[in-house]
Scaffold this motif. Structure first.
Motif, PDB file in Angstrom:
ATOM      1  N   PHE A  29      40.669   8.114  88.851  1.00 14.84           N
ATOM      2  CA  PHE A  29      41.741   7.297  88.273  1.00 14.84           C
ATOM      3  C   PHE A  29      41.599   5.880  88.801  1.00 14.84           C
ATOM      4  O   PHE A  29      41.595   5.650  90.022  1.00 14.84           O
ATOM      5  N   LEU A  30      41.429   4.923  87.867  1.00 16.27           N
ATOM      6  CA  LEU A  30      41.194   3.526  88.235  1.00 16.27           C
ATOM      7  C   LEU A  30      39.999   3.380  89.165  1.00 16.27           C
ATOM      8  O   LEU A  30      39.977   2.570  90.098  1.00 16.27           O
ATOM      9  N   GLY A  34      41.069  11.169  93.905  1.00 14.74           N
ATOM     10  CA  GLY A  34      42.324  11.403  94.611  1.00 14.74           C
ATOM     11  C   GLY A  34      42.164  11.258  96.115  1.00 14.74           C
ATOM     12  O   GLY A  34      43.012  10.702  96.805  1.00 14.74           O
ATOM     13  N   ALA A  35      41.052  11.769  96.666  1.00 17.20           N
ATOM     14  CA  ALA A  35      40.813  11.667  98.109  1.00 17.20           C
ATOM     15  C   ALA A  35      40.665  10.209  98.527  1.00 17.20           C
ATOM     16  O   ALA A  35      41.158   9.787  99.584  1.00 17.20           O
ATOM     17  N   SER A  36      39.975   9.392  97.655  1.00 20.53           N
ATOM     18  CA  SER A  36      39.802   7.973  97.988  1.00 20.53           C
ATOM     19  C   SER A  36      41.134   7.239  97.990  1.00 20.53           C
ATOM     20  O   SER A  36      41.394   6.424  98.873  1.00 20.53           O
ATOM     21  N   TRP A  37      41.974   7.570  96.985  1.00 21.17           N
ATOM     22  CA  TRP A  37      43.293   6.943  96.960  1.00 21.17           C
ATOM     23  C   TRP A  37      44.135   7.354  98.170  1.00 21.17           C
ATOM     24  O   TRP A  37      44.879   6.549  98.720  1.00 21.17           O
ATOM     25  N   ILE A  40      42.801   5.292 101.268  1.00 23.32           N
ATOM     26  CA  ILE A  40      43.186   3.872 101.261  1.00 23.32           C
ATOM     27  C   ILE A  40      44.697   3.715 101.409  1.00 23.32           C
ATOM     28  O   ILE A  40      45.186   2.745 101.996  1.00 23.32           O
ATOM     29  N   GLY A  41      45.465   4.689 100.894  1.00 25.16           N
ATOM     30  CA  GLY A  41      46.914   4.652 101.069  1.00 25.16           C
ATOM     31  C   GLY A  41      47.296   4.787 102.533  1.00 25.16           C
ATOM     32  O   GLY A  41      48.161   4.056 103.040  1.00 25.16           O
ATOM     33  N   ILE A  42      46.651   5.724 103.242  1.00 23.42           N
ATOM     34  CA  ILE A  42      46.925   5.905 104.675  1.00 23.42           C
ATOM     35  C   ILE A  42      46.550   4.649 105.453  1.00 23.42           C
ATOM     36  O   ILE A  42      47.252   4.223 106.370  1.00 23.42           O
ATOM     37  N   PHE A  43      45.414   4.034 105.075  1.00 21.71           N
ATOM     38  CA  PHE A  43      44.976   2.814 105.766  1.00 21.71           C
ATOM     39  C   PHE A  43      46.025   1.711 105.657  1.00 21.71           C
ATOM     40  O   PHE A  43      46.383   1.082 106.656  1.00 21.71           O
TER      41      PHE A  43
END
Length: 316
Positions: A29-30, A34-37, A40-43
């Motif tokens: 997505f974009l 999902g794992a990458s999002w 980066i969200g946690i970061f």
């Protein structure tokens, strides 16, 4: 028919953008899985949490330097590090809002509508002083004198009856009698203490002779003791201005009593004022006026407007 179907065929740009939004083959997505999002969200959660924590720590340290009595860290006092060591002067009434940078007091004699702006401006300025002689709840007002200065948490009482003659609200500040009044004040500087002249010999050579004569008379009336005052003198800036300005009266005194200083941001404090009245200044002539405050530790700097104030008076 084939040509019409070709018109609705999805182009490469539309197909590429839709695939960027959601790629069903790679489950992206974009452009991210999902794992990458999640990573980066946690970061960014950790990053902004650290940023907010750092800001909170700096804000806490900053508030530790602030006086709870709303006093600045640096003041002009002997132990202070402020660069503001010399007071400036201000005047009222101020010109209209559209000419806020102007210093011209220009009114039409006999025009009540035009005079109203100037008298209303003075009425608003003097309002805090009206009835200031009474007791104010939670504030410590005392009667002061040279021998009885105010205490640490006290402020000197201002007697509104001091403003006499035509320089008062009931007399329209003299603007309806061709004798306009202007009110002078020193800008507030926390912990600044004036070094007043104590003897006639200390009076500077540049002080106007008329003010020296006034001081001598005050000394004589005060049983030979020099009043502790920041003296004030006003005059036309040029010889022509001196010719047209006419006599000047000062009230309640020709200066600011020293016992009003230092200013410590105490509730109920009212700075001293001097009302100057121009008796019959020349009509239809622009008069440049300069008023100076006099004390040992007051410098006169026209460029930086220290220790003095300049304004113009024009009466039509």
């Amino acid at each position: 028919m084939a040509e019409n179907n070709a018109l609705y065929k999805v182009g490469p740009k539309e197909e590429s953008f839709s695939q960027f939004l959601w790629n069903s083959e790679t489950k992206q997505f974009l452009g991210r899985t999902g794992a990458s999002w999640c990573k980066i969200g946690i970061f960014y959660v950790i990053f902004y949490a650290c940023l907010a924590g750092f800001f909170a720590i700096m804000l806490t340290v900053f508030y530790q330097t602030i006086d709870t009595n709303h006093m600045p860290k640096y003041t002009p006092g002997k132990d202070g590090g402020s660069l503001l060591r010399h007071p400036a002067m201000g005047f009222r009434p101020l010109p209209r809002a559209e000419n806020i940078e102007s210093t011209l007091i220009w009114y039409k004699n006999g025009d009540n509508d035009d005079i109203k702006h100037w008298t209303d401006s003075l009425d608003i300025f003097i309002k805090p002083y009206e009835g200031a002689g009474g007791d104010l709840s939670g504030q410590h007002l005392v009667d002061c004198s040279d021998e009885k200065p105010p205490g640490e948490d006290e402020v000197c009482r201002f007697q509104d009856t001091w403003l006499t003659d035509k320089c008062q609200k009931a007399e329209k500040w003299g603007y309806n009698r061709e004798s306009p009044c202007v009110i002078l004040k020193l800008n507030r500087m926390i912990n600044w203490v004036p070094e007043v002249y104590e003897t006639e010999e200390e009076l500077p050579e540049k002080m106007p002779q008329s003010l020296k004569e006034h001081i001598k008379k005050r000394i004589h009336d005060n049983s030979g003791v020099m009043p502790k005052m920041i003296w004030v003198s006003c005059k036309g800036e040029n010889p022509a201005d001196e010719e047209y300005i006419g006599p000047i009266n000062y009230s309640p005194f020709q200066g600011f009593p020293a016992y009003y200083f230092p200013f410590r941001n105490t509730p109920g404090y009212l700075p001293p004022i001097v009302a100057i009245q121009f008796n019959q200044p020349q009509s239809n002539v622009l008069i440049n006026i300069e008023c100076k405050a006099w004390a040992k530790n007051i410098v006169h700097d026209r460029q930086n407007r220290l220790g003095l104030v300049h304004f113009e008076l024009l009466k039509d």
